[in-house]
Structures are given as structure tokens and as C-alpha cells.
Design an enzyme around this catalytic site. Structure first.
Site, PDB file in Angstrom:
ATOM      1  N   ALA A 113      59.020  41.286  17.474  1.00  0.00           N
ATOM      2  CA  ALA A 113      59.945  41.830  16.511  1.00  0.00           C
ATOM      3  C   ALA A 113      60.635  43.206  17.243  1.00  0.00           C
ATOM      4  CB  ALA A 113      59.229  42.086  15.183  1.00  0.00           C
ATOM      5  N   GLY A 181      35.794  55.054  32.351  1.00  0.00           N
ATOM      6  CA  GLY A 181      35.905  55.357  30.907  1.00  0.00           C
ATOM      7  C   GLY A 181      35.189  54.239  30.264  1.00  0.00           C
ATOM      8  N   ARG A 271      44.627  53.243  28.782  1.00  0.00           N
ATOM      9  CA  ARG A 271      45.803  52.435  28.035  1.00  0.00           C
ATOM     10  C   ARG A 271      46.898  53.263  27.541  1.00  0.00           C
ATOM     11  NH1 ARG A 271      44.415  47.206  27.170  1.00  0.00           N
ATOM     12  NH2 ARG A 271      45.797  46.875  25.388  1.00  0.00           N
ATOM     13  N   ASP A 310      47.181  52.082  18.256  1.00  0.00           N
ATOM     14  CA  ASP A 310      47.254  52.693  19.445  1.00  0.00           C
ATOM     15  C   ASP A 310      48.580  53.013  19.620  1.00  0.00           C
ATOM     16  OD1 ASP A 310      44.702  52.091  19.647  1.00  0.00           O
ATOM     17  OD2 ASP A 310      45.161  50.568  21.517  1.00  0.00           O
ATOM     18  N   ALA A 318      39.922  50.824  17.406  1.00  0.00           N
ATOM     19  CA  ALA A 318      40.231  50.075  16.477  1.00  0.00           C
ATOM     20  C   ALA A 318      39.721  50.789  14.974  1.00  0.00           C
ATOM     21  CB  ALA A 318      39.281  48.806  16.521  1.00  0.00           C
ATOM     22  N   HIS A 442      10.563  54.267   7.875  1.00  0.00           N
ATOM     23  CA  HIS A 442       9.788  54.160   9.111  1.00  0.00           C
ATOM     24  C   HIS A 442       9.219  53.087   9.150  1.00  0.00           C
ATOM     25  CE1 HIS A 442       6.798  55.645  12.079  1.00  0.00           C
ATOM     26  NE2 HIS A 442       5.762  54.959  11.237  1.00  0.00           N
TER      27      HIS A 442
HETATM   28  P1  NAD Z   1      40.042  56.126  29.495  1.00  0.00           P
HETATM   29  O1  NAD Z   1      41.015  57.124  29.613  1.00  0.00           O
HETATM   30  O2  NAD Z   1      38.845  56.500  28.455  1.00  0.00           O
HETATM   31  O3  NAD Z   1      39.198  56.184  30.829  1.00  0.00           O
HETATM   32  C1  NAD Z   1      39.967  56.131  32.118  1.00  0.00           C
HETATM   33  C2  NAD Z   1      39.012  56.642  33.146  1.00  0.00           C
HETATM   34  O4  NAD Z   1      39.732  56.326  34.346  1.00  0.00           O
HETATM   35  C3  NAD Z   1      38.860  58.127  33.020  1.00  0.00           C
HETATM   36  O5  NAD Z   1      37.447  58.677  33.050  1.00  0.00           O
HETATM   37  C4  NAD Z   1      40.004  58.839  34.045  1.00  0.00           C
HETATM   38  O6  NAD Z   1      39.399  60.113  34.263  1.00  0.00           O
HETATM   39  C5  NAD Z   1      39.706  57.681  34.943  1.00  0.00           C
HETATM   40  N1  NAD Z   1      40.744  57.767  36.113  1.00  0.00           N
HETATM   41  C6  NAD Z   1      42.110  57.892  35.624  1.00  0.00           C
HETATM   42  N2  NAD Z   1      43.101  57.903  36.917  1.00  0.00           N
HETATM   43  C7  NAD Z   1      41.878  57.542  37.957  1.00  0.00           C
HETATM   44  C8  NAD Z   1      42.322  57.266  39.078  1.00  0.00           C
HETATM   45  N3  NAD Z   1      43.441  57.303  39.564  1.00  0.00           N
HETATM   46  N4  NAD Z   1      40.969  57.002  39.857  1.00  0.00           N
HETATM   47  C9  NAD Z   1      39.844  57.047  39.428  1.00  0.00           C
HETATM   48  N5  NAD Z   1      39.582  57.208  38.063  1.00  0.00           N
HETATM   49  C10 NAD Z   1      40.790  57.512  37.178  1.00  0.00           C
HETATM   50  O7  NAD Z   1      40.361  54.490  29.391  1.00  0.00           O
HETATM   51  P2  NAD Z   1      39.792  53.033  29.469  1.00  0.00           P
HETATM   52  O8  NAD Z   1      38.336  53.123  29.821  1.00  0.00           O
HETATM   53  O9  NAD Z   1      40.612  52.554  30.395  1.00  0.00           O
HETATM   54  O10 NAD Z   1      40.099  52.762  28.019  1.00  0.00           O
HETATM   55  C11 NAD Z   1      41.320  52.541  27.342  1.00  0.00           C
HETATM   56  C12 NAD Z   1      41.413  52.799  25.909  1.00  0.00           C
HETATM   57  O11 NAD Z   1      40.718  52.083  25.466  1.00  0.00           O
HETATM   58  C13 NAD Z   1      40.587  54.317  25.791  1.00  0.00           C
HETATM   59  O12 NAD Z   1      41.369  55.259  24.652  1.00  0.00           O
HETATM   60  C14 NAD Z   1      39.206  53.940  25.204  1.00  0.00           C
HETATM   61  O13 NAD Z   1      38.518  54.680  24.078  1.00  0.00           O
HETATM   62  C15 NAD Z   1      39.466  52.612  24.472  1.00  0.00           C
HETATM   63  N6  NAD Z   1      38.373  51.735  24.585  1.00  0.00           N
HETATM   64  C16 NAD Z   1      37.338  51.947  23.622  1.00  0.00           C
HETATM   65  C17 NAD Z   1      36.274  51.116  23.670  1.00  0.00           C
HETATM   66  C18 NAD Z   1      35.085  51.259  23.081  1.00  0.00           C
HETATM   67  O14 NAD Z   1      35.356  52.151  21.959  1.00  0.00           O
HETATM   68  N7  NAD Z   1      33.769  50.702  22.927  1.00  0.00           N
HETATM   69  C19 NAD Z   1      36.116  49.874  24.911  1.00  0.00           C
HETATM   70  C20 NAD Z   1      37.237  50.076  25.585  1.00  0.00           C
HETATM   71  C21 NAD Z   1      38.344  50.872  25.337  1.00  0.00           C
END
Ligand code: NAD
Length: 469
Positions: A113, A181, A271, A310, A318, A442
Site C-alpha cells: 500500500a 549491537g 536498521r 520503527d 517491538a 524467596h
Molecule cells: P544497533 O544500532 O543497535 O547496533 C549496531 C552496531 O553496529 C552499533 O554498535 C554500531 O556502533 C555498530 N556499527 C555501525 N557501523 C559500523 C561499522 N561500519 N563497523 C563496525 N560496527 C559498526 O543495531 P542492530 O544491532 O543492527 O539492531 C537494529 C535495531 O533492532 C536496533 O534498534 C535494535 O535495538 C533492534 N533490535 C533489538 C533487539 C532486542 O531488543 N533484543 C534485537 C535485535 C534488534
């Protein structure tokens, strides 16, 4: 042109929850989804990764089992079976959402959409037919996509994102992960536990750069125990094909120029909101690089158009999308609601887990708060000891003037479940003393939170008294 009351674009956590809520409140709802209901979370994110991680946890429990006198012989992992189980879990969850749509009388239209104007939405359905609808209210919930890595070689076969990692049909012998991350660390945990040689390259000086430094450093140590090689402060320059079907990643690390060979390279550098093809310009919806701009009522600049999840680029989580979806739905049916997003939990499903809410100690100091910090190690918690899961700690940051909790950070067993208590305490503007006053069951891991709260005033019962002076 057919007219709809509330039209939602996107059936992920933000969109499907908005649909349910609006229907509960008497709205006539139509939801448009081009792919599967449940979005990234159910299909390609939270849920399938957690299904694999649970498999890894079972495997790890066999290691702990040795302490308990349980010796498992000839343990084999059938990754194809593990993946198939993950797919089955996803299927159950997705059909659960479909069932909820039906039960709530939400009309689901399958198709891509886009906005044509502030009140018109066009959808290209499964039969490739283009149909336009008028809508009184529109909620945009189109989610996010993996951020690309702008370096040479990022398009080579074998360079994958999180979706590609979930499609692997065998455990690669070696994997380089770019980014430490949540995505990088969760997949690093999964594939290293399953036998891949994992190297993680992170640009910034610590893993999980936005989390508490003590937590990040404890997590890094524990990941190293899993034999994951982690290089922080490393800038990746490019990827090229190497011999034997491998890829070669060049990076500048603390050691200088280095190369890393691996069968698979997982790019996990964040992302970005999925704004392409949504027709935002056509409808005049304001957006920036971060995402669609919304106020606390989830309203965009165009009256009657809301955005959640997002696509708003706030917290790409989420549960935050759920909360935004509910607020947007209430406003779309004519109620008045707004999001108070002070206490947004953050969870990372490593082994053990990381969970936090509110400010880290550093952030609280930077914001000028006078603070007190309480800590409690899981090694001093009875339940953690009997479980054989004594790694980690709870850390509470509270401000001095009113005693209010500013943040809580947990690294340890079931951290992602435990953080719920901190979220509730912070939502109620509670103090560390409030947590300490509450009788905790406990033996449970929750007692570690109470002990950390007591430690804010130096009164923890199960750790030796702090040295005076
Ligand atoms: P993020 O932005 O949290 O982490 C990306 C990491 O990549 C950062 O530490 C950053 O410094 C690093 N980075 C960026 N460019 C780089 C480079 N050129 N070389 C090396 N390192 C580099 O993103 P993500 O882990 O991809 O997750 C994406 C989104 O999805 C986030 O907002 C995250 O919170 C969400 N997510 C959440 C969960 C959860 O809640 N358990 C799980 C997966 C994803």
C-alpha cells in the site's frame, strides 16, 4: 472509490496491535500487509532468533548439567531440525495474529500500500490489481529494513543481514559479524554456540555502545568465554572474495590493518525506517532521516494520519511499537491518548542476558543528576547459586534528592524477565526504597533487585558491608 474508517499500513507489532485496539474501541479497521502478518518481529526478528537461542540454551544447560552430575553423551545438533522448529514456532505465532484479526473483525488486505494523498491509499494486491481507497484515518506502520553498510564488497554473495542469517540452512564454519549491537551479539551467541568460529568487529569502543559500561564490559568478558573474538574500536574498510569460497574482511583495529577470513559475513550495523514507496511526499507527511515525525499522540503533521513503530525511528523495539500502536488507535477512534515513554525497557538475549531501562550511570551524570548507585552480584543470590547461573549483577541508579530510580541495568540470568519490575517501579515514579520495602519471594532471582535497591543506601543484607571512608 470504497471508503474505509481506519486504514492501517503494515501488520507488524505496531500495526496489528493498533488494529486490535481500534477494533476493541468500536472502530471499523482495515489492515494492509504486503508480506506476512507479524512483521519483522514475528517473521525475521525477535521470535525466530529467540527460538534458535532457546535451542542454544538447551545445549548450554548440558554443560552446566555436568556440575549436577548429568553427563550427556554423544550430543549432536541437527541444525536443520532446529531451524524447522523455529519456522514452526513462527507459523503458530503468525497464524495467531491472523486469528486475532478475524476475531476482532479486522479486514486484512494482502498487498503493498501507498498514500496517494492525505486521504487516499492505493494497494497493489496479490493478483497484481491496483485498487484505491478513501480513508477517514490512516495509521502508518511500515517498519524498518536493515541499514546497508557503504563499503566495497557489501553486495558480494555470502554477505548477509539478519534475515539472511535466519535463512542459513547449516552452521557456517566461520562468520565475521560487523556491529556489536543486539543483532550482532544475539547471532554471535547462536552461531558460536553451534560451533562457528565467530569474530565481531565493532566500530565504537564497547559492545552495546548505548548501554552501561560495566554491563558492556562484563558481557564482553562472558562472550569471550564462548570463544567469540571481539574487536571493538575497529573500522571495517571493505570485503572481498578470497580463496576456497571465503570472504576477506579488511579492517583497521587496535592492532592496525588486519584481515579476517570467514565463510559468511553478517552485517548488523543497525536498521532504518522503511519509508520508500510509502507515498509520504504525495501526502505531504513530514519525515526526516530518522523516520516519520510524530508527536506524543502519534500524530504526523497531516491531521488524520498517524505513524507508529520503527517507521518513526524512535526506539526500534517491538514493545515500543505496541505502545505507540495503542496510543494511535485510541486517537484514531476519537479518544485522547498520549505516550509517556520514560521507562522503555531494552533487552538483549545473549547468554546470560542484558536488560535495562532508563538512564545509565554515565547518562544520569551527564544530565546533571546527583546520584547514588546500588549494585548486587548474582553470585550472592541463593536462587542463582542453586541454578548454577551466578554470572552478572544488578545495578540501580537513583537520584539523591527524591530517591527516584533513574535507571536499572541487569546482566545475568533471566535479566529480560526481571527488568519488568524496574519498568513498573519507574512508571510509578518509585524509589529504590520502594523496591526495598516490597517483600520479594524467596528463593528467586528477583531478590537481587531488592538487594541492589538496599545497596543504594549501603544496606544490602547479603554482601559484606561497604568499607567506610
Ligand atoms: P544497533 O544500532 O543497535 O547496533 C549496531 C552496531 O553496529 C552499533 O554498535 C554500531 O556502533 C555498530 N556499527 C555501525 N557501523 C559500523 C561499522 N561500519 N563497523 C563496525 N560496527 C559498526 O543495531 P542492530 O544491532 O543492527 O539492531 C537494529 C535495531 O533492532 C536496533 O534498534 C535494535 O535495538 C533492534 N533490535 C533489538 C533487539 C532486542 O531488543 N533484543 C534485537 C535485535 C534488534
Amino acid at each position: 472509490m470504497a471508503e474505509k474508517d481506519i486504514l492501517i499500513i503494515g501488520g507488524g507489532p505496531g500495526g496489528y496491535v493498533a488494529a486490535i485496539k481500534a477494533a476493541q474501541l468500536g472502530g471499523k479497521v482495515t489492515l494492509m500487509e504486503k508480506d506476512e502478518l507479524g512483521g519483522t518481529c514475528l517473521n525475521w526478528g525477535c521470535m525466530p532468533t529467540k527460538a534458535l537461542l532457546h535451542g542454544v540454551e538447551i545445549l548450554e544447560s548440558l554443560e552446566t548439567g555436568k556440575e549436577f552430575g548429568i553427563q550427556a553423551e554423544g550430543v549432536k545438533v541437527d541444525f536443520v531440525k532446529m531451524s524447522a522448529r523455529k519456522d514452526r514456532a513462527v507459523k503458530i505465532l503468525v497464524s495467531g495474529v491472523a486469528g486475532l484479526m478475524k476475531a476482532n473483525g479486522v479486514e486484512v488486505i494482502k498487498g503493498a500500500a501507498k498514500l496517494l494523498s492525505p486521504r487516499t491509499v492505493q494497494v497493489v494486491d496479490e493478483k497484481n490489481q491496483t485498487v484505491a481507497y478513501q480513508a477517514k484515518k490512516i495509521i502508518l506502520a511500515a517498519g524498518s529494513v536493515s541499514a546497508p553498510l557503504p563499503i566495497p564488497g557489501a553486495q558480494l554473495p555470502g554477505v548477509i543481514d539478519s534475515t539472511g542469517a535466519l535463512k542459513l540452512n547449516r552452521v557456517p564454519e566461520s562468520m565475521v559479524i560487523i556491529g556489536a549491537g543486539p543483532i550482532g551479539l544475539e547471532f554471535g551467541t547462536i552461531f558460536s554456540a553451534l560451533g562457528a568460529k565467530v569474530t565481531i568487529l565493532e566500530l565504537l569502543p564497547q559492545v552495546l555502545p548505548s548501554e552501561d559500561e560495566e554491563v558492556a564490559s562484563a558481557l564482553e568478558k562472558s562472550l569471550r568465554r564462548f570463544k567469540i573474538k571481539i574487536l571493538t574500536g575497529s573500522r571495517v574498510r571493505g570485503i572481498e572474495e578470497s580463496t576456497g569460497g571465503k570472504l576477506k574482511v579488511s579492517a583497521v583495529t587496535g592492532e592496525g590493518e588486519e584481515t579476517f577470513e570467514a565463510e559468511v559475513v553478517l552485517v548488523a550495523v543497525g536498521r532504518k525506517p522503511n519509508l520508500e514507496g510509502l507515498g509520504l511526499q504525495e501526502a505531504g507527511v513530514r519525515f526526516g532521516k530518522k523516520g516519520i515525525e510524530v508527536n506524543s499522540r502519534m500524530e504526523t503533521n497531516i491531521p488524520g494520519i498517524y505513524a507508529v513503530g520503527d517507521v518513526t525511528g524512535q526506539w526500534l523495539l517491538a514493545h515500543f511499537a505496541f505502545a505507540q500502536g495503542e496510543v494511535a488507535a485510541e486517537n484514531a477512534v476519537g479518544r485522547k491518548a498520549q505516550l509517556d515513554s520514560l521507562a522503555v525497557p531494552r533487552c538483549v538475549y545473549t547468554l546470560p542476558e542484558v536488560a535495562s531501562v532508563g538512564l545509565t550511570e554515565k547518562e544520569a551524570k551527564e544530565k546533571g543528576y546527583e546520584i547514588k548507585v546500588g549494585r548486587f552480584p548474582f553470585s550472592a543470590n541463593g536462587k542463582a547459586t542453586v541454578l548454577g547461573e551466578r554470572t552478572g549483577f544488578v545495578k540501580i541508579v537513583s537520584e539523591v534528592k527524591y530517591g527516584e530510580i533513574l535507571g536499572m541495568n541487569i546482566f545475568g540470568p533471566h535479566a529480560t524477565d526481571l527488568i519488568g519490575e524496574a519498568v513498573l517501579a519507574m512508571t510509578l515514579e518509585g524509589t529504590a526504597q520502594d523496591i526495598a520495602r516490597a517483600i520479594h519471594p524467596h528463593p528467586t532471582l528477583t531478590e537481587a533487585l531488592r538487594e541492589a535497591a538496599l545497596d543504594v543506601d549501603g544496606l544490602s543484607l547479603h554482601i559484606p558491608p561497604r568499607k567506610k571512608g
